[in-house]
Motif scaffolding. Structure first.
Motif, PDB file in Angstrom:
ATOM      1  N   MET A  41       0.850  -1.206   0.000  1.00 18.42           N
ATOM      2  CA  MET A  41       0.000   0.000   0.000  1.00 18.42           C
ATOM      3  C   MET A  41       0.886   1.258   0.000  1.00 18.42           C
ATOM      4  N   THR A  42       0.260   2.371  -0.257  1.00 19.13           N
ATOM      5  CA  THR A  42       0.995   3.625  -0.304  1.00 19.13           C
ATOM      6  C   THR A  42       0.151   4.715   0.351  1.00 19.13           C
ATOM      7  N   ASP A  43       0.802   5.702   0.895  1.00 18.35           N
ATOM      8  CA  ASP A  43       0.052   6.845   1.452  1.00 18.35           C
ATOM      9  C   ASP A  43      -0.068   7.964   0.418  1.00 18.35           C
ATOM     10  N   LYS A  44       0.342   7.712  -0.790  1.00 19.64           N
ATOM     11  CA  LYS A  44       0.275   8.738  -1.837  1.00 19.64           C
ATOM     12  C   LYS A  44      -1.149   8.850  -2.376  1.00 19.64           C
ATOM     13  N   ARG A  45      -1.494  10.049  -2.802  1.00 18.37           N
ATOM     14  CA  ARG A  45      -2.832  10.288  -3.368  1.00 18.37           C
ATOM     15  C   ARG A  45      -2.998   9.578  -4.716  1.00 18.37           C
ATOM     16  N   TRP A  46      -1.912   9.524  -5.512  1.00 16.05           N
ATOM     17  CA  TRP A  46      -2.001   9.013  -6.876  1.00 16.05           C
ATOM     18  C   TRP A  46      -1.121   7.779  -7.042  1.00 16.05           C
ATOM     19  N   ALA A  47      -1.754   6.627  -7.249  1.00 16.46           N
ATOM     20  CA  ALA A  47      -1.033   5.406  -7.630  1.00 16.46           C
ATOM     21  C   ALA A  47      -1.536   4.983  -9.015  1.00 16.46           C
ATOM     22  N   PHE A  48      -0.923   3.948  -9.586  1.00 14.88           N
ATOM     23  CA  PHE A  48      -1.283   3.527 -10.942  1.00 14.88           C
ATOM     24  C   PHE A  48      -2.794   3.409 -11.142  1.00 14.88           C
ATOM     25  N   GLU A  49      -3.477   2.802 -10.162  1.00 16.48           N
ATOM     26  CA  GLU A  49      -4.918   2.538 -10.312  1.00 16.48           C
ATOM     27  C   GLU A  49      -5.751   3.817 -10.457  1.00 16.48           C
ATOM     28  N   ASP A  50      -5.211   4.947 -10.003  1.00 21.70           N
ATOM     29  CA  ASP A  50      -5.979   6.197 -10.026  1.00 21.70           C
ATOM     30  C   ASP A  50      -5.971   6.868 -11.397  1.00 21.70           C
TER      31      ASP A  50
ATOM     32  N   SER B 225       2.487  11.217  -5.798  1.00 22.28           N
ATOM     33  CA  SER B 225       2.191  10.002  -6.565  1.00 22.28           C
ATOM     34  C   SER B 225       3.276   8.960  -6.329  1.00 22.28           C
ATOM     35  N   THR B 226       3.038   7.755  -6.851  1.00 20.54           N
ATOM     36  CA  THR B 226       4.014   6.662  -6.773  1.00 20.54           C
ATOM     37  C   THR B 226       4.924   6.635  -8.012  1.00 20.54           C
ATOM     38  N   SER B 227       5.120   7.804  -8.639  1.00 28.23           N
ATOM     39  CA  SER B 227       5.901   7.876  -9.879  1.00 28.23           C
ATOM     40  C   SER B 227       7.274   7.221  -9.752  1.00 28.23           C
TER      41      SER B 227
ATOM     42  N   LEU C 255       4.204  -2.624 -11.128  1.00 31.57           N
ATOM     43  CA  LEU C 255       4.377  -1.385 -11.883  1.00 31.57           C
ATOM     44  C   LEU C 255       3.380  -1.293 -13.034  1.00 31.57           C
ATOM     45  N   GLY C 256       3.001  -0.053 -13.366  1.00 34.26           N
ATOM     46  CA  GLY C 256       2.159   0.159 -14.537  1.00 34.26           C
ATOM     47  C   GLY C 256       2.611   1.378 -15.313  1.00 34.26           C
ATOM     48  N   PHE C 257       2.210   1.435 -16.580  1.00 32.84           N
ATOM     49  CA  PHE C 257       2.559   2.550 -17.473  1.00 32.84           C
ATOM     50  C   PHE C 257       1.311   3.387 -17.740  1.00 32.84           C
ATOM     51  N   VAL C 258       1.472   4.700 -17.682  1.00 33.23           N
ATOM     52  CA  VAL C 258       0.368   5.620 -17.957  1.00 33.23           C
ATOM     53  C   VAL C 258       0.822   6.567 -19.066  1.00 33.23           C
ATOM     54  N   THR C 259       0.072   6.583 -20.166  1.00 36.08           N
ATOM     55  CA  THR C 259       0.384   7.483 -21.283  1.00 36.08           C
ATOM     56  C   THR C 259      -0.533   8.704 -21.211  1.00 36.08           C
ATOM     57  N   PHE C 260       0.094   9.871 -21.159  1.00 33.66           N
ATOM     58  CA  PHE C 260      -0.630  11.133 -21.035  1.00 33.66           C
ATOM     59  C   PHE C 260      -0.551  11.931 -22.335  1.00 33.66           C
ATOM     60  N   ARG C 261      -1.620  12.689 -22.614  1.00 39.53           N
ATOM     61  CA  ARG C 261      -1.525  13.791 -23.562  1.00 39.53           C
ATOM     62  C   ARG C 261      -1.606  15.066 -22.727  1.00 39.53           C
TER      63      ARG C 261
ATOM     64  N   LEU D  88       1.078  24.466 -26.175  1.00 38.87           N
ATOM     65  CA  LEU D  88       2.012  23.334 -26.111  1.00 38.87           C
ATOM     66  C   LEU D  88       1.202  22.062 -25.988  1.00 38.87           C
ATOM     67  N   GLU D  89       1.606  21.029 -26.731  1.00 37.36           N
ATOM     68  CA  GLU D  89       1.024  19.704 -26.525  1.00 37.36           C
ATOM     69  C   GLU D  89       2.142  18.685 -26.601  1.00 37.36           C
ATOM     70  N   PHE D  90       2.161  17.758 -25.659  1.00 35.75           N
ATOM     71  CA  PHE D  90       3.114  16.655 -25.779  1.00 35.75           C
ATOM     72  C   PHE D  90       2.541  15.412 -25.127  1.00 35.75           C
ATOM     73  N   SER D  91       3.060  14.286 -25.549  1.00 33.93           N
ATOM     74  CA  SER D  91       2.605  13.013 -25.009  1.00 33.93           C
ATOM     75  C   SER D  91       3.804  12.304 -24.389  1.00 33.93           C
ATOM     76  N   ASN D  92       3.577  11.725 -23.215  1.00 37.31           N
ATOM     77  CA  ASN D  92       4.655  10.945 -22.595  1.00 37.31           C
ATOM     78  C   ASN D  92       4.052   9.810 -21.789  1.00 37.31           C
ATOM     79  N   THR D  93       4.901   8.856 -21.457  1.00 42.28           N
ATOM     80  CA  THR D  93       4.464   7.686 -20.695  1.00 42.28           C
ATOM     81  C   THR D  93       5.240   7.633 -19.388  1.00 42.28           C
ATOM     82  N   GLY D  94       4.507   7.638 -18.277  1.00 41.05           N
ATOM     83  CA  GLY D  94       5.127   7.566 -16.954  1.00 41.05           C
ATOM     84  C   GLY D  94       4.922   6.195 -16.341  1.00 41.05           C
ATOM     85  N   MET D  95       5.829   5.863 -15.410  1.00 44.31           N
ATOM     86  CA  MET D  95       5.743   4.585 -14.689  1.00 44.31           C
ATOM     87  C   MET D  95       5.291   4.879 -13.260  1.00 44.31           C
ATOM     88  N   PHE D  96       4.284   4.128 -12.795  1.00 45.99           N
ATOM     89  CA  PHE D  96       3.759   4.329 -11.442  1.00 45.99           C
ATOM     90  C   PHE D  96       3.603   2.978 -10.751  1.00 45.99           C
TER      91      PHE D  96
END
Lengths: 154, 154
Positions: free
Chosen positions: B1-10, B79-81, B120-126, B138-146
């Motif tokens: 578990m984590t005390d962070k507000r944002w984990a992969f599932e969020d 977050s769990t980044s 671990l999970g991957f989240v792709t953002f725009r 500005l627009e960019f896309s990236n993938t973060g690991m959480f």
């Protein structure tokens, strides 16, 4: 004509432009991170050692910004640059740690004249940044716009 | 578990995370440009007005760095980044001028669990940045690991 060293015609496909090197201090890393990217591994040596990055490490955006400075110093400020609309891709391959010395290269992948603006051309670069062990730490590709040297013919 | 507000599932596909807004001062633009991108339109109001950008304008890398700060303030630091390996694409659509107010959004395009690291999970953002006229700058896309919140199940 232009009095600049670098115009569109100078960026020949296959050319590699060396961009010199730079030592990266802990102070610079912390200064950038305090403003833009306050993740613990960018602010604190111990937090960095505890992270997967293995030490106080530059924000990825700091690394790219230092590359931009190398570009400015080694050709862009003495060029006919008209800006760049974006980046095709960007990969952070390894961390840049405090006291690393980074070295940059810009490689000309492709060039083409503008169809709509005959005085302008596009240059696509593959940009590479290495550390003092010649490990690739950053690679990105972007396309810049440059005025032609010989605009009468255009 | 984590005390962070944002984990992969969020990070649910389709979610848009508002990142707040920020006023951009001439001083900040010049300070960044002096260190990393000394092109005249980023250093001097008159040179900016004479350029196609139409005024003293932030370096594109400064614009991205300010976006990173919005990300830090609005979810990343809580977050769990586990970092991000790179950027898929990045487009500077319009200049950011002195006294503009920018506003960011991170939109979750896709998520997937790691095959090799079950925690671990991957989240792709725009990622999108707008000015005070709601124009996309500005627009960019990236993938973060959480890390996952619920790592026992993993």
């Amino acid at each position: 004509m232009t009095d600049k060293r670098w115009a569109f015609e100078d960026f020949v496909e296959g050319l590699t432009i060396p961009l010199g090197q730079k030592n990266v201090s802990a102070e610079e890393i912390i200064d950038f991170a305090s403003q833009f990217d306050m993740q613990p591994m960018h602010l604190d040596e111990e937090a960095g050692r505890a992270s997967i990055l293995g030490g106080l490490s530059a924000s990825g955006w700091h690394t790219v910004s230092m590359f931009m400075r190398l570009i400015c110093d080694h050709f862009l400020l003495d060029s006919t640059s008209q800006g760049a609309p974006g980046v095709e891709y960007l990969k952070w391959k390894k961390p840049v740690l405090a006291d690393d010395t980074i070295r940059g290269e810009a490689h000309v992948l492709a060039t083409r004249r503008s169809g709509s603006r005959p005085q302008l051309g596009f240059v696509t670069f593959r940009n590479s940044l290495y550390n003092q062990r010649d490990e690739l730490v950053l690679e990105f590709s972007n396309t810049g716009m440059f005025l032609l040297r010989n605009r009468e013919v255009a």
